[in-house]
Every structure is written in C-alpha cells, then in structure tokens.
Design an enzyme around this catalytic site. Structure first.
Site, PDB file in Angstrom:
ATOM      1  N   THR A   9      -0.214  12.969 -14.860  1.00  0.00           N
ATOM      2  CA  THR A   9      -1.484  13.410 -16.063  1.00  0.00           C
ATOM      3  C   THR A   9      -1.817  11.800 -17.479  1.00  0.00           C
ATOM      4  OG1 THR A   9      -1.953  15.045 -17.847  1.00  0.00           O
ATOM      5  CG2 THR A   9      -0.522  15.396 -16.559  1.00  0.00           C
ATOM      6  N   ASP A  10      -2.238  11.882 -18.161  1.00  0.00           N
ATOM      7  CA  ASP A  10      -2.120  11.158 -18.971  1.00  0.00           C
ATOM      8  C   ASP A  10      -1.732  11.398 -20.218  1.00  0.00           C
ATOM      9  OD1 ASP A  10      -4.146  13.023 -19.504  1.00  0.00           O
ATOM     10  OD2 ASP A  10      -5.704  11.365 -20.545  1.00  0.00           O
ATOM     11  N   GLU A  11      -1.445  13.165 -20.251  1.00  0.00           N
ATOM     12  CA  GLU A  11      -0.543  14.281 -20.949  1.00  0.00           C
ATOM     13  C   GLU A  11       0.481  14.111 -21.651  1.00  0.00           C
ATOM     14  OE1 GLU A  11      -3.143  18.012 -21.210  1.00  0.00           O
ATOM     15  OE2 GLU A  11      -4.234  17.345 -20.205  1.00  0.00           O
ATOM     16  N   ASP A  40      -7.491  28.073 -33.326  1.00  0.00           N
ATOM     17  CA  ASP A  40      -7.193  26.648 -31.739  1.00  0.00           C
ATOM     18  C   ASP A  40      -6.561  27.230 -30.886  1.00  0.00           C
ATOM     19  OD1 ASP A  40      -7.682  23.694 -31.588  1.00  0.00           O
ATOM     20  OD2 ASP A  40      -7.167  22.447 -33.462  1.00  0.00           O
ATOM     21  N   ARG A  41      -5.803  26.183 -30.217  1.00  0.00           N
ATOM     22  CA  ARG A  41      -5.447  26.023 -29.490  1.00  0.00           C
ATOM     23  C   ARG A  41      -3.466  25.359 -30.005  1.00  0.00           C
ATOM     24  NH1 ARG A  41      -5.824  22.160 -24.176  1.00  0.00           N
ATOM     25  NH2 ARG A  41      -6.327  23.758 -23.024  1.00  0.00           N
ATOM     26  N   PRO A  42      -2.763  26.638 -29.837  1.00  0.00           N
ATOM     27  CA  PRO A  42      -1.176  25.525 -30.676  1.00  0.00           C
ATOM     28  C   PRO A  42      -1.236  24.360 -29.923  1.00  0.00           C
ATOM     29  CG  PRO A  42      -1.203  27.708 -30.011  1.00  0.00           C
ATOM     30  CD  PRO A  42      -1.858  27.792 -28.867  1.00  0.00           C
ATOM     31  N   ALA A  89       0.094  19.241  -6.002  1.00  0.00           N
ATOM     32  CA  ALA A  89       0.659  20.724  -6.199  1.00  0.00           C
ATOM     33  C   ALA A  89       0.857  20.689  -7.980  1.00  0.00           C
ATOM     34  CB  ALA A  89       1.307  21.566  -5.203  1.00  0.00           C
ATOM     35  N   LYS A 131       5.192  18.273 -16.204  1.00  0.00           N
ATOM     36  CA  LYS A 131       4.596  17.047 -15.965  1.00  0.00           C
ATOM     37  C   LYS A 131       5.466  15.734 -16.280  1.00  0.00           C
ATOM     38  CE  LYS A 131       1.491  16.370 -13.299  1.00  0.00           C
ATOM     39  NZ  LYS A 131       1.160  16.393 -11.579  1.00  0.00           N
ATOM     40  N   TYR A 167       3.278  22.263 -20.057  1.00  0.00           N
ATOM     41  CA  TYR A 167       2.702  21.769 -19.600  1.00  0.00           C
ATOM     42  C   TYR A 167       2.589  19.813 -19.327  1.00  0.00           C
ATOM     43  CZ  TYR A 167      -1.202  19.528 -16.887  1.00  0.00           C
ATOM     44  OH  TYR A 167      -1.717  17.891 -15.885  1.00  0.00           O
TER      45      TYR A 167
HETATM   46  P1  NAD Z   1      -5.768  23.376  -9.714  1.00  0.00           P
HETATM   47  O1  NAD Z   1      -4.640  24.534 -10.725  1.00  0.00           O
HETATM   48  O2  NAD Z   1      -7.044  22.839  -9.588  1.00  0.00           O
HETATM   49  O3  NAD Z   1      -4.812  22.743  -8.016  1.00  0.00           O
HETATM   50  C1  NAD Z   1      -3.422  23.373  -8.234  1.00  0.00           C
HETATM   51  C2  NAD Z   1      -3.549  23.111  -6.556  1.00  0.00           C
HETATM   52  O4  NAD Z   1      -1.637  23.566  -6.309  1.00  0.00           O
HETATM   53  C3  NAD Z   1      -3.677  24.660  -6.197  1.00  0.00           C
HETATM   54  O5  NAD Z   1      -4.771  24.364  -5.006  1.00  0.00           O
HETATM   55  C4  NAD Z   1      -2.909  25.720  -6.327  1.00  0.00           C
HETATM   56  O6  NAD Z   1      -2.828  26.512  -5.117  1.00  0.00           O
HETATM   57  C5  NAD Z   1      -1.782  24.785  -5.248  1.00  0.00           C
HETATM   58  N1  NAD Z   1      -0.707  25.262  -6.024  1.00  0.00           N
HETATM   59  C6  NAD Z   1       0.236  25.355  -7.260  1.00  0.00           C
HETATM   60  N2  NAD Z   1       1.573  25.399  -7.138  1.00  0.00           N
HETATM   61  C7  NAD Z   1       1.882  25.344  -6.147  1.00  0.00           C
HETATM   62  C8  NAD Z   1       3.334  25.150  -4.939  1.00  0.00           C
HETATM   63  N3  NAD Z   1       4.382  25.531  -5.505  1.00  0.00           N
HETATM   64  N4  NAD Z   1       2.769  24.977  -3.953  1.00  0.00           N
HETATM   65  C9  NAD Z   1       2.145  24.387  -2.915  1.00  0.00           C
HETATM   66  N5  NAD Z   1       0.680  24.502  -3.908  1.00  0.00           N
HETATM   67  C10 NAD Z   1       0.680  25.194  -4.826  1.00  0.00           C
HETATM   68  O7  NAD Z   1      -5.576  21.796 -10.518  1.00  0.00           O
HETATM   69  P2  NAD Z   1      -6.351  20.286 -10.161  1.00  0.00           P
HETATM   70  O8  NAD Z   1      -6.788  20.379 -11.369  1.00  0.00           O
HETATM   71  O9  NAD Z   1      -6.327  20.226  -9.059  1.00  0.00           O
HETATM   72  O10 NAD Z   1      -4.750  19.324 -10.414  1.00  0.00           O
HETATM   73  C11 NAD Z   1      -3.874  18.675  -9.227  1.00  0.00           C
HETATM   74  C12 NAD Z   1      -3.212  17.218  -9.846  1.00  0.00           C
HETATM   75  O11 NAD Z   1      -3.376  16.706 -11.025  1.00  0.00           O
HETATM   76  C13 NAD Z   1      -2.547  18.518 -11.202  1.00  0.00           C
HETATM   77  O12 NAD Z   1      -0.756  18.079 -10.546  1.00  0.00           O
HETATM   78  C14 NAD Z   1      -2.420  18.108 -12.438  1.00  0.00           C
HETATM   79  O13 NAD Z   1      -1.439  18.149 -12.804  1.00  0.00           O
HETATM   80  C15 NAD Z   1      -2.896  16.566 -12.212  1.00  0.00           C
HETATM   81  N6  NAD Z   1      -4.271  16.048 -12.824  1.00  0.00           N
HETATM   82  C16 NAD Z   1      -5.203  16.928 -13.137  1.00  0.00           C
HETATM   83  C17 NAD Z   1      -6.526  16.440 -14.410  1.00  0.00           C
HETATM   84  C18 NAD Z   1      -7.181  17.600 -14.258  1.00  0.00           C
HETATM   85  O14 NAD Z   1      -8.175  17.056 -15.035  1.00  0.00           O
HETATM   86  N7  NAD Z   1      -7.947  18.623 -13.720  1.00  0.00           N
HETATM   87  C19 NAD Z   1      -6.092  15.388 -14.753  1.00  0.00           C
HETATM   88  C20 NAD Z   1      -4.804  14.443 -14.808  1.00  0.00           C
HETATM   89  C21 NAD Z   1      -3.738  15.248 -13.474  1.00  0.00           C
HETATM   90  P1  TYD Z   2      -9.210  21.539 -20.546  1.00  0.00           P
HETATM   91  O1  TYD Z   2     -10.565  21.758 -19.678  1.00  0.00           O
HETATM   92  O2  TYD Z   2      -8.832  23.007 -20.725  1.00  0.00           O
HETATM   93  O3  TYD Z   2      -8.566  20.180 -20.420  1.00  0.00           O
HETATM   94  P2  TYD Z   2      -7.421  20.254 -20.896  1.00  0.00           P
HETATM   95  O4  TYD Z   2      -6.177  20.606 -22.209  1.00  0.00           O
HETATM   96  O5  TYD Z   2      -6.321  19.916 -20.024  1.00  0.00           O
HETATM   97  O6  TYD Z   2      -7.435  18.960 -21.972  1.00  0.00           O
HETATM   98  O7  TYD Z   2      -9.538  21.633 -22.106  1.00  0.00           O
HETATM   99  C1  TYD Z   2     -10.545  20.252 -22.663  1.00  0.00           C
HETATM  100  C2  TYD Z   2     -10.734  20.356 -24.173  1.00  0.00           C
HETATM  101  O8  TYD Z   2     -11.082  21.743 -24.669  1.00  0.00           O
HETATM  102  C3  TYD Z   2      -9.750  20.871 -24.806  1.00  0.00           C
HETATM  103  O9  TYD Z   2      -9.287  20.214 -25.879  1.00  0.00           O
HETATM  104  C4  TYD Z   2      -9.637  21.797 -25.067  1.00  0.00           C
HETATM  105  C5  TYD Z   2     -10.217  22.312 -25.518  1.00  0.00           C
HETATM  106  N1  TYD Z   2     -11.213  23.821 -24.629  1.00  0.00           N
HETATM  107  C6  TYD Z   2     -11.855  23.807 -25.675  1.00  0.00           C
HETATM  108  O10 TYD Z   2     -12.429  23.767 -26.827  1.00  0.00           O
HETATM  109  N2  TYD Z   2     -12.522  25.652 -25.030  1.00  0.00           N
HETATM  110  C7  TYD Z   2     -12.422  26.814 -24.304  1.00  0.00           C
HETATM  111  O11 TYD Z   2     -12.084  27.789 -24.143  1.00  0.00           O
HETATM  112  C8  TYD Z   2     -11.146  25.476 -23.258  1.00  0.00           C
HETATM  113  C9  TYD Z   2     -11.500  26.405 -22.147  1.00  0.00           C
HETATM  114  C10 TYD Z   2     -10.722  24.546 -23.980  1.00  0.00           C
END
Ligand code: NAD
Ligand code: TYD
Length: 353
Positions: free
Chosen positions: A132-134, A289-291, A80, A162, A158
């Site tokens: 996350t690796d971030e 670009d994203r800040p 979550a 984390k 973010y």
């Molecule tokens: P997501 O945003 O798709 O899902 C998050 C889920 O958490 C949702 O179902 C949301 O309803 C629930 N949630 C949010 N706030 C909550 C709360 N207060 N209580 C209970 N539930 C809550 O995220 P995701 O991409 O599935 O990521 C899941 C985890 O993996 C996160 O912790 C994220 O930091 C980590 N992660 C994601 C990525 C990626 O590429 N998406 C990579 C590495 C790590």
């Molecule tokens: P994202 O999927 O948001 O993951 P993260 O920021 O966690 O890496 O974005 C992946 C990469 O793509 C990131 O460098 C930002 C870039 N990006 C775009 O260039 N355009 C977009 O519309 C989005 C959503 C992301």
C-alpha cells in the site's frame, strides 16, 4: 498455475475475476476466510476447473509447503492481510500475526519450494507482494506525490505491519535471490468492497437512511483507483515487472473525503432519489477523528506507466458510477456480508445504539 492468497477478499477476488475472464491458466486461492473473506465473491467459478479455493492461514507452513509441492505454481500473488486501519487501532495483534508473521512464513514456504525448482523455472518464478501507499506515511498539501524511493514512515498499526512485511520481502530478494516484486497501491474502490471502508459504507448507509460519518473535518485526501485497474496493473507487473523492483500504482485522482461523500450523494440523488425530496447529503455527520489520521496520500505512477505501459482505464467519475450501480444491483450480496459480525463492528466503531 498461479496462487493467489487472500483471494476471497475485495481486491483478490476482483483480481481472480479479471484473471479468469482473460486467461486459461488455473488459479488456486489460499484464504483463511476471516470476516473479510467471502467465497461468494467467486461463486460463479464454483464449477470451473480453473479455480479452486483452499481455506488456510498463509502462516500454516506444513499445509502451504504441501500445497506448493503438489500444485507447483509459477507465481504467488500475496493479497492476504488484515486491511482496515480502524480495526488495527482497536486491535493491532491480528495485523502483526497475519501481515508480518504470515508474510514471513509464506516467504519461507516459498523459498523452500523455489530453491528446489530447476534453474530455468527459478528464474521465471515470481512472488508479487501487494502493498500500500500508506507505508510512506502522510503528505502535506503541497508535497510532491510519493515516489517508490520515498522513505518508509508508517503511522498506523496497519501501515506499520505492511511496512514490516515489505521489508521482509525486500530482504528475501536481496539475501536469497527470491524473485519478488512489491507494489504500492492507493485506495481502491469497486465491486465486492466490504462495507466497513469509506465508499461502500457511505453508499449503503445513504440508502438505508443512516448517517454518513465523516472523520474530523473531512479534508483528508486520498488517491482513488478503481479496483479492476489495480488488478490489471498487477497482471502487467506479473508479466513484465522486474524482480527486486517496487512499483507504485494509483489513479492520479486525489479527492478529499468530504468531496467523495458529496459526490456519492449527488449520484444517488439522481439514480435513486429519496421519497422526501431531500438530498442524501443531509445525512452527512461529522464524527470524532481517527487517532493518528494521515492527512494526505498521493502516488507518483510514472515508473509503472513509463516502464510497463500501464495506465488506469477508469476515471473517478466512471468508476464511482459503476460501483454505485453494482451495490444497487447486488442487494443479496450486501445482505449476506452485513451479518451479525458486521453489525457488531459498526456498533463498536460508531457507538450506535
Ligand atoms: P480484504 O480485507 O478485503 O481481504 C483480505 C483477505 O485476506 C480476506 O479474504 C481474508 O480472509 C484474507 N486473510 C486475512 N488473513 C489471512 C491469513 N492469515 N491467511 C490467509 N488469508 C487471510 O483486503 P483488500 O482490500 O482486498 O486488500 C488486499 C491487499 O491489498 C492487502 O494486502 C492490502 O494491504 C492491500 N491494499 C489494499 C488497498 C485497499 O484500498 N483496499 C490499497 C492498497 C493495498
Ligand atoms: P478507509 O476506506 O478506511 O481507507 P484508508 O484509511 O485505508 O485510507 O478510509 C478512507 C478515508 O475515509 C480515510 O481518510 C478515513 C475516512 N473515513 C471516514 O471519514 N469515515 C468513515 O466512516 C470511514 C470508514 C473512513
């Protein structure tokens, strides 16, 4: 049984699918169902006795305490979170509330439950924190990939939230002995990915004839992992990981954003050619670009590979083709998630009329 938090989101729901395909053990999904949580991701398990969803905030101590006492899990996997960097830039508060305070409350509820378990069950209990690796910050082009010992240098609201939660998890192990494990995964992609993130956004925008927004010069590098490989890695960590340890998880697959978007366009040109004969790549648009945009992430996965024997099964090419095909095959899911709230986000973020 095990508890999964955030199991209605992208990675959590893929984890539950993989779990129920392979295990008899029940899963209880605790999810607040924010904009990112979609119970439809798991609708095929609606009638399955092994699966149950309870809508709750992970920070709801009273309810979580009750749930733990009643269901007696042998493990909790904490997915979550608020997970989208761009949203964290526009509104960081929810990220601190869920990722920091939510994790704190969940750790306290877990500790409260865990200390009352018989000693043998205490030893076998696991709290897996999905990070996350971030949290490690950004890399120069030549720098070696992040190892588990890389200093924490988070750059976005973010990743800072984390990182904070990772520190809490570490401290709860060190101070109270709670058997925690933290994982650091790179960028995931695959089915059920909410289309605010790069890969699903580009697939859907391409098919709808919309622009494909690339932030800045598109030369930022991410490591990409197919989501079921991440889920498999977490199952391995749950089974064999050592409490107090952290494990990197990644696809050994670095790509620039521009490369990723061009590859999606090339695949779509073949699978679903445009009527006008043009390539989807014509829709690529460079936008502001994203800040604070991190330039490069890369993870060194030797630890999980050597100590637990986990390796990804999919390459970026096979995983991406499966992902594109999934979005083509599931227009109903797409229609349901691209609701009013979603359209409002896209309008705010990309300032479209
Ligand atoms: P997501 O945003 O798709 O899902 C998050 C889920 O958490 C949702 O179902 C949301 O309803 C629930 N949630 C949010 N706030 C909550 C709360 N207060 N209580 C209970 N539930 C809550 O995220 P995701 O991409 O599935 O990521 C899941 C985890 O993996 C996160 O912790 C994220 O930091 C980590 N992660 C994601 C990525 C990626 O590429 N998406 C990579 C590495 C790590
Ligand atoms: P994202 O999927 O948001 O993951 P993260 O920021 O966690 O890496 O974005 C992946 C990469 O793509 C990131 O460098 C930002 C870039 N990006 C775009 O260039 N355009 C977009 O519309 C989005 C959503 C992301």
């Amino acid at each position: 049984m095990i508890i999964v938090t955030g199991g209605a989101g992208f990675i959590g729901s893929n984890f539950i699918h993989l779990w129920l395909e392979n295990q008899q053990e029940s899963v209880l999904n605790l999810d607040l169902l924010t904009y990112a949580g979609n119970p439809e991701n798991l609708s095929i398990y609606q009638e399955d006795d092994r699966y149950k969803l309870i809508q709750t905030d992970i920070g709801n101590r009273v309810l979580i305490d009750q749930i733990l006492a009643e269901h007696k899990p042998r493990a909790i996997l904490n997915f979550a979170a608020e997970s989208h960097v761009d949203r964290s830039i526009l509104g960081p508060q929810a990220f601190l509330e869920t990722n920091v305070m939510g994790t704190f409350h969940l750790l306290e509820s877990t500790r409260n439950y865990w200390t009352k378990l018989p000693l043998s069950q205490q030893k076998d209990f696991r709290f897996i924190h999905v990070s996350t690796d971030e949290v490690f910050g950004t890399l120069t082009p030549e720098a070696p990939a992040f190892t588990e010992n890389h200093p924490y240098e988070p750059n976005s609201p973010y990743s800072a939230s984390k990182a904070s939660s990772d520190h809490l998890v570490r401290a709860w192990h060190h101070t109270y002995g709670l058997p925690t494990i933290t994982t650091h995964c790179s960028n995931n992609y695959g089915p059920y990915h909410f289309p605010e993130k790069l890969i699903p956004l580009v697939i859907l925008n391409a098919l709808q004839g919309k622009s494909l927004p690339i932030y800045g010069d598109g030369q930022q590098v991410r490591d990409w992992l197919y989501v079921r490989d991440h889920a498999q890695a977490l199952m391995t960590v749950l089974a064999d990981g050592e409490p107090g340890q952290t494990y990197n998880i990644g696809g050994n697959c670095e790509r620039t954003n521009l490369d990723v978007v061009r590859t999606i366009c090339t695949h779509l040109d073949q699978i679903r050619p445009k009527a006008d004969g043009l390539s989807y790549a014509e829709q690529i648009t460079f936008v502001t670009d994203r800040p604070g945009h991190d330039r490069r992430y890369a993870v060194d996965t030797r630890k999980i590979s050597q100590s637990l024997g986990w390796e990804p099964e999919e390459t970026f090419e096979t995983g991406l083709l499966k992902t594109i095909q999934w979005y083509l095959d599931n227009p109903e899911w797409v229609e349901h998630v691209t609701s009013g709230a979603y359209r409002q986000w896209i309008q705010t973020q990309y300032q479209q009329p």
